[in-house]
Scaffold this motif. Structure first.
Motif, PDB file in Angstrom:
ATOM      1  N   MET A 171       0.845  -1.178   0.000  1.00 25.91           N
ATOM      2  CA  MET A 171       0.000   0.000   0.000  1.00 25.91           C
ATOM      3  C   MET A 171       0.889   1.239   0.000  1.00 25.91           C
ATOM      4  N   SER A 172       0.535   2.205  -0.809  1.00 23.88           N
ATOM      5  CA  SER A 172       1.289   3.456  -0.822  1.00 23.88           C
ATOM      6  C   SER A 172       0.556   4.512   0.013  1.00 23.88           C
ATOM      7  N   TYR A 173       1.301   5.543   0.359  1.00 23.32           N
ATOM      8  CA  TYR A 173       0.771   6.627   1.185  1.00 23.32           C
ATOM      9  C   TYR A 173       0.985   7.945   0.464  1.00 23.32           C
ATOM     10  N   VAL A 174      -0.053   8.744   0.410  1.00 26.07           N
ATOM     11  CA  VAL A 174       0.008  10.055  -0.215  1.00 26.07           C
ATOM     12  C   VAL A 174      -0.001  11.097   0.893  1.00 26.07           C
ATOM     13  N   VAL A 175       0.873  12.069   0.769  1.00 27.73           N
ATOM     14  CA  VAL A 175       0.986  13.134   1.760  1.00 27.73           C
ATOM     15  C   VAL A 175       0.737  14.460   1.059  1.00 27.73           C
ATOM     16  N   ILE A 176      -0.068  15.297   1.683  1.00 24.98           N
ATOM     17  CA  ILE A 176      -0.263  16.670   1.236  1.00 24.98           C
ATOM     18  C   ILE A 176       0.244  17.552   2.371  1.00 24.98           C
ATOM     19  N   ALA A 177       1.309  18.297   2.095  1.00 22.53           N
ATOM     20  CA  ALA A 177       1.909  19.189   3.097  1.00 22.53           C
ATOM     21  C   ALA A 177       1.743  20.627   2.614  1.00 22.53           C
ATOM     22  N   THR A 178       1.053  21.434   3.404  1.00 22.45           N
ATOM     23  CA  THR A 178       0.797  22.820   3.049  1.00 22.45           C
ATOM     24  C   THR A 178       1.634  23.727   3.928  1.00 22.45           C
ATOM     25  N   MET A 179       2.304  24.687   3.290  1.00 21.78           N
ATOM     26  CA  MET A 179       3.154  25.645   4.004  1.00 21.78           C
ATOM     27  C   MET A 179       2.798  27.053   3.545  1.00 21.78           C
TER      28      MET A 179
ATOM     29  N   MET B 261       3.134  20.598  -1.067  1.00 21.40           N
ATOM     30  CA  MET B 261       3.972  19.493  -1.499  1.00 21.40           C
ATOM     31  C   MET B 261       3.067  18.262  -1.599  1.00 21.40           C
ATOM     32  N   VAL B 262       3.036  17.651  -2.784  1.00 25.51           N
ATOM     33  CA  VAL B 262       2.287  16.413  -2.988  1.00 25.51           C
ATOM     34  C   VAL B 262       3.314  15.289  -3.017  1.00 25.51           C
ATOM     35  N   GLU B 263       3.140  14.352  -2.105  1.00 26.51           N
ATOM     36  CA  GLU B 263       4.129  13.287  -1.949  1.00 26.51           C
ATOM     37  C   GLU B 263       3.465  11.918  -2.082  1.00 26.51           C
ATOM     38  N   LYS B 264       4.256  10.946  -2.486  1.00 29.86           N
ATOM     39  CA  LYS B 264       3.804   9.557  -2.487  1.00 29.86           C
ATOM     40  C   LYS B 264       4.955   8.704  -1.987  1.00 29.86           C
ATOM     41  N   TRP B 265       4.660   7.892  -0.985  1.00 26.84           N
ATOM     42  CA  TRP B 265       5.663   7.018  -0.385  1.00 26.84           C
ATOM     43  C   TRP B 265       5.210   5.577  -0.529  1.00 26.84           C
ATOM     44  N   GLU B 266       6.151   4.692  -0.833  1.00 23.86           N
ATOM     45  CA  GLU B 266       5.827   3.303  -1.136  1.00 23.86           C
ATOM     46  C   GLU B 266       5.434   2.468   0.074  1.00 23.86           C
ATOM     47  N   SER B 267       5.777   2.941   1.274  1.00 25.12           N
ATOM     48  CA  SER B 267       5.430   2.179   2.476  1.00 25.12           C
ATOM     49  C   SER B 267       5.386   3.107   3.684  1.00 25.12           C
ATOM     50  N   LYS B 268       4.775   2.611   4.732  1.00 26.25           N
ATOM     51  CA  LYS B 268       4.726   3.348   5.993  1.00 26.25           C
ATOM     52  C   LYS B 268       6.133   3.561   6.538  1.00 26.25           C
ATOM     53  N   GLU B 269       6.998   2.550   6.349  1.00 24.97           N
ATOM     54  CA  GLU B 269       8.376   2.637   6.827  1.00 24.97           C
ATOM     55  C   GLU B 269       9.157   3.728   6.066  1.00 24.97           C
TER      56      GLU B 269
END
Length: 105
Positions: A1-9, A53-61
């Motif tokens: 499962m991948s994780y998408v992060v939205i970081a607003t600054m 910042m729109v991010e996608k990470w391949e794992s929780k780790e």
């Protein structure tokens, strides 16, 4: 499962160029982190100081390691007085739907 992060600054007035420059310069280092599938900078249309910042990470780790990585620490040091407040970071579980090329980041 991948994780998408939205970081607003939000940059303080007069700090917009520093925020953009710092995030752009960190991109290569973050992109090289294990598990980084996307780390893409955006600015709100019509607002020089609102960055996303729109991010996608391949794992929780991988996402957890990114949170402790030198690149993110460096960004924090440089921008600690340049932002209106801490980044608003929201993590989402990816839910691909429809066309594989269009329905997921």
């Amino acid at each position: 499962m991948s994780y998408v992060v939205i970081a607003t600054m939000i940059a303080k007035p007069g700090q917009e160029d520093l925020v953009e420059k710092t995030l752009r310069e960190a991109a290569a280092e973050v992109h090289a982190e294990p598990g980084c599938a996307r780390w893409a900078l955006h600015r709100r249309t019509g607002s020089a100081g609102h960055f996303v910042m729109v991010e996608k990470w391949e794992s929780k780790e991988a996402l957890a390691a990114h949170g402790k990585a030198p690149a993110l620490a460096g960004i924090g040091r440089v921008l600690k007085d340049a932002l209106e407040g801490p980044a608003d970071v929201v993590v989402y579980d990816a839910l691909p739907a429809g066309d594989a090329g269009k329905g997921a980041l």
